[in-house]
Design a protein around this motif. Structure first.
Motif, PDB file in Angstrom:
ATOM      1  N   MET A   1      53.067  45.300  37.365  1.00 50.72           N
ATOM      2  CA  MET A   1      52.846  44.336  36.295  1.00 50.72           C
ATOM      3  C   MET A   1      52.092  45.037  35.179  1.00 50.72           C
ATOM      4  O   MET A   1      51.110  45.724  35.414  1.00 50.72           O
ATOM      5  N   ALA A   2      52.523  44.846  33.985  1.00 51.36           N
ATOM      6  CA  ALA A   2      51.899  45.496  32.842  1.00 51.36           C
ATOM      7  C   ALA A   2      50.534  44.878  32.562  1.00 51.36           C
ATOM      8  O   ALA A   2      50.327  43.689  32.770  1.00 51.36           O
ATOM      9  N   ARG A   3      49.647  45.701  32.077  1.00 46.61           N
ATOM     10  CA  ARG A   3      48.294  45.264  31.786  1.00 46.61           C
ATOM     11  C   ARG A   3      48.289  44.073  30.824  1.00 46.61           C
ATOM     12  O   ARG A   3      47.492  43.160  30.944  1.00 46.61           O
ATOM     13  N   ALA A   4      49.194  44.056  29.859  1.00 48.27           N
ATOM     14  CA  ALA A   4      49.234  42.985  28.859  1.00 48.27           C
ATOM     15  C   ALA A   4      49.492  41.619  29.491  1.00 48.27           C
ATOM     16  O   ALA A   4      49.161  40.596  28.911  1.00 48.27           O
ATOM     17  N   ASN A   5      50.084  41.590  30.677  1.00 49.39           N
ATOM     18  CA  ASN A   5      50.392  40.336  31.341  1.00 49.39           C
ATOM     19  C   ASN A   5      49.242  39.795  32.183  1.00 49.39           C
ATOM     20  O   ASN A   5      49.368  38.729  32.771  1.00 49.39           O
ATOM     21  N   LEU A   6      48.155  40.530  32.260  1.00 52.56           N
ATOM     22  CA  LEU A   6      47.029  40.080  33.069  1.00 52.56           C
ATOM     23  C   LEU A   6      46.231  39.006  32.335  1.00 52.56           C
ATOM     24  O   LEU A   6      45.945  39.126  31.151  1.00 52.56           O
ATOM     25  N   THR A   7      45.906  37.967  33.085  1.00 55.24           N
ATOM     26  CA  THR A   7      45.010  36.918  32.616  1.00 55.24           C
ATOM     27  C   THR A   7      44.076  36.596  33.780  1.00 55.24           C
ATOM     28  O   THR A   7      44.328  37.020  34.917  1.00 55.24           O
ATOM     29  N   SER A   8      43.063  35.814  33.523  1.00 56.49           N
ATOM     30  CA  SER A   8      42.171  35.393  34.611  1.00 56.49           C
ATOM     31  C   SER A   8      42.963  34.665  35.695  1.00 56.49           C
ATOM     32  O   SER A   8      42.774  34.915  36.886  1.00 56.49           O
ATOM     33  N   ALA A   9      43.856  33.771  35.278  1.00 53.60           N
ATOM     34  CA  ALA A   9      44.641  32.996  36.242  1.00 53.60           C
ATOM     35  C   ALA A   9      45.530  33.892  37.098  1.00 53.60           C
ATOM     36  O   ALA A   9      45.660  33.679  38.307  1.00 53.60           O
TER      37      ALA A   9
ATOM     38  N   PHE B   1      40.151  36.846  53.688  1.00 54.02           N
ATOM     39  CA  PHE B   1      39.309  36.562  52.534  1.00 54.02           C
ATOM     40  C   PHE B   1      38.418  37.745  52.174  1.00 54.02           C
ATOM     41  O   PHE B   1      38.206  38.039  50.993  1.00 54.02           O
ATOM     42  N   ASP B   2      37.913  38.450  53.168  1.00 55.18           N
ATOM     43  CA  ASP B   2      37.024  39.581  52.900  1.00 55.18           C
ATOM     44  C   ASP B   2      37.746  40.769  52.259  1.00 55.18           C
ATOM     45  O   ASP B   2      37.094  41.685  51.759  1.00 55.18           O
ATOM     46  N   ALA B   3      39.067  40.743  52.255  1.00 51.39           N
ATOM     47  CA  ALA B   3      39.839  41.830  51.642  1.00 51.39           C
ATOM     48  C   ALA B   3      39.868  41.729  50.116  1.00 51.39           C
ATOM     49  O   ALA B   3      40.307  42.664  49.441  1.00 51.39           O
ATOM     50  N   ILE B   4      39.387  40.609  49.582  1.00 54.92           N
ATOM     51  CA  ILE B   4      39.398  40.452  48.126  1.00 54.92           C
ATOM     52  C   ILE B   4      38.358  41.378  47.505  1.00 54.92           C
ATOM     53  O   ILE B   4      37.158  41.187  47.678  1.00 54.92           O
ATOM     54  N   THR B   5      38.846  42.376  46.799  1.00 55.76           N
ATOM     55  CA  THR B   5      37.986  43.269  46.017  1.00 55.76           C
ATOM     56  C   THR B   5      38.683  43.545  44.693  1.00 55.76           C
ATOM     57  O   THR B   5      39.912  43.447  44.587  1.00 55.76           O
ATOM     58  N   LEU B   6      37.887  43.884  43.717  1.00 50.66           N
ATOM     59  CA  LEU B   6      38.468  44.231  42.420  1.00 50.66           C
ATOM     60  C   LEU B   6      39.304  45.501  42.527  1.00 50.66           C
ATOM     61  O   LEU B   6      40.360  45.604  41.889  1.00 50.66           O
ATOM     62  N   SER B   7      38.874  46.437  43.350  1.00 48.65           N
ATOM     63  CA  SER B   7      39.647  47.679  43.478  1.00 48.65           C
ATOM     64  C   SER B   7      41.000  47.420  44.139  1.00 48.65           C
ATOM     65  O   SER B   7      42.009  48.009  43.733  1.00 48.65           O
ATOM     66  N   ALA B   8      41.060  46.532  45.129  1.00 46.40           N
ATOM     67  CA  ALA B   8      42.342  46.204  45.762  1.00 46.40           C
ATOM     68  C   ALA B   8      43.280  45.546  44.757  1.00 46.40           C
ATOM     69  O   ALA B   8      44.480  45.837  44.725  1.00 46.40           O
ATOM     70  N   LEU B   9      42.736  44.684  43.919  1.00 46.47           N
ATOM     71  CA  LEU B   9      43.568  44.040  42.904  1.00 46.47           C
ATOM     72  C   LEU B   9      44.009  45.025  41.830  1.00 46.47           C
ATOM     73  O   LEU B   9      45.149  44.969  41.357  1.00 46.47           O
TER      74      LEU B   9
ATOM     75  N   ALA C   1      38.129  48.850  36.096  1.00 46.54           N
ATOM     76  CA  ALA C   1      37.416  48.414  34.895  1.00 46.54           C
ATOM     77  C   ALA C   1      38.272  47.493  34.026  1.00 46.54           C
ATOM     78  O   ALA C   1      37.741  46.640  33.312  1.00 46.54           O
ATOM     79  N   SER C   2      39.588  47.633  34.099  1.00 45.91           N
ATOM     80  CA  SER C   2      40.483  46.782  33.299  1.00 45.91           C
ATOM     81  C   SER C   2      40.407  45.312  33.704  1.00 45.91           C
ATOM     82  O   SER C   2      40.708  44.434  32.901  1.00 45.91           O
TER      83      SER C   2
END
Length: 192
Positions: free
Chosen positions: A1-9, A24-32, A41-42
């Motif tokens: 998915m392109a960065r431009a398509n990212l939103t909070s939702a 639930f514990d697998a949720i990390t910013l790095s995994a996403l 950082a994006s």
């Protein structure tokens, strides 16, 4: 998915999918970030931090569950509404285990004040009002209802209830029948 398509939702929805798939514990910013093919950082322009991401999943789950409960209890009252509400919770927990886990964590004040939380609370109170409970008793009845549903589902998910017959479905119905009896016979003359 392109960065431009990212939103909070979009980021929160991906976190919810990750939770359902890996826990639930697998949720990390790095995994996403890996999932979206971007640097971690994006994601900070879409979610403040991991805590706000988890709050977002919590609020998403509240909204989805409220929608299911609304459909389930529509046109029902008393025992029928109670069973429909409880079954909607159980079905949601089974279909979306990671999102269900999000509902079991303490809610941030922003989550408590969210439209999704308000909707689910209003539906729950409407179902309980069908039992003609005094307004002052609704908090206690809501707590009993939540403890019964969440406790049963947590034990069921952990496998703690699967060691003997009859099947857990039978015990689930017995628990709901017991709640129905309790709500129909709730004391109305309590002072506190």
């Amino acid at each position: 998915m392109a960065r431009a398509n990212l939103t909070s939702a979009v980021v929160i929805a991906a976190a919810a999918e990750l939770a359902d798939r890996e826990g639930f514990d697998a949720i990390t910013l790095s995994a996403l970030a890996r999932r979206f093919g971007v640097q971690t950082a994006s994601l900070y322009s879409h979610v403040r931090d991991r805590s706000s991401l988890l709050d977002g999943v919590h609020e998403l789950a509240l909204g989805e569950l409220a929608d299911r409960v609304a459909i389930a209890i529509g046109g029902r009252s008393g025992r029928d509404a109670l069973i429909a509400l409880a079954d909607a919770h159980r079905d949601y927990a089974r279909q979306f285990p990671g999102r269900w886990a999000a509902l079991q964590r303490p809610a941030a004040s922003s989550t408590v004040d969210s439209e999704a939380a308000g909707h689910l609370v209003a539906l729950t109170l409407a179902m309980l009002r069908g039992y003609q409970l005094p307004e002052a008793e609704l908090v206690h009845a809501t707590r009993l209802l939540g403890a019964t549903i969440n406790g049963f589902l947590a034990l069921e998910a952990s496998g703690s209830l699967s060691h003997r017959e009859p099947a857990t479905d039978v015990s689930w119905r017995r628990a709901l029948d017991a709640l129905d009896t309790v709500f129909r016979s709730w004391p109305t003359d309590r002072q506190s």
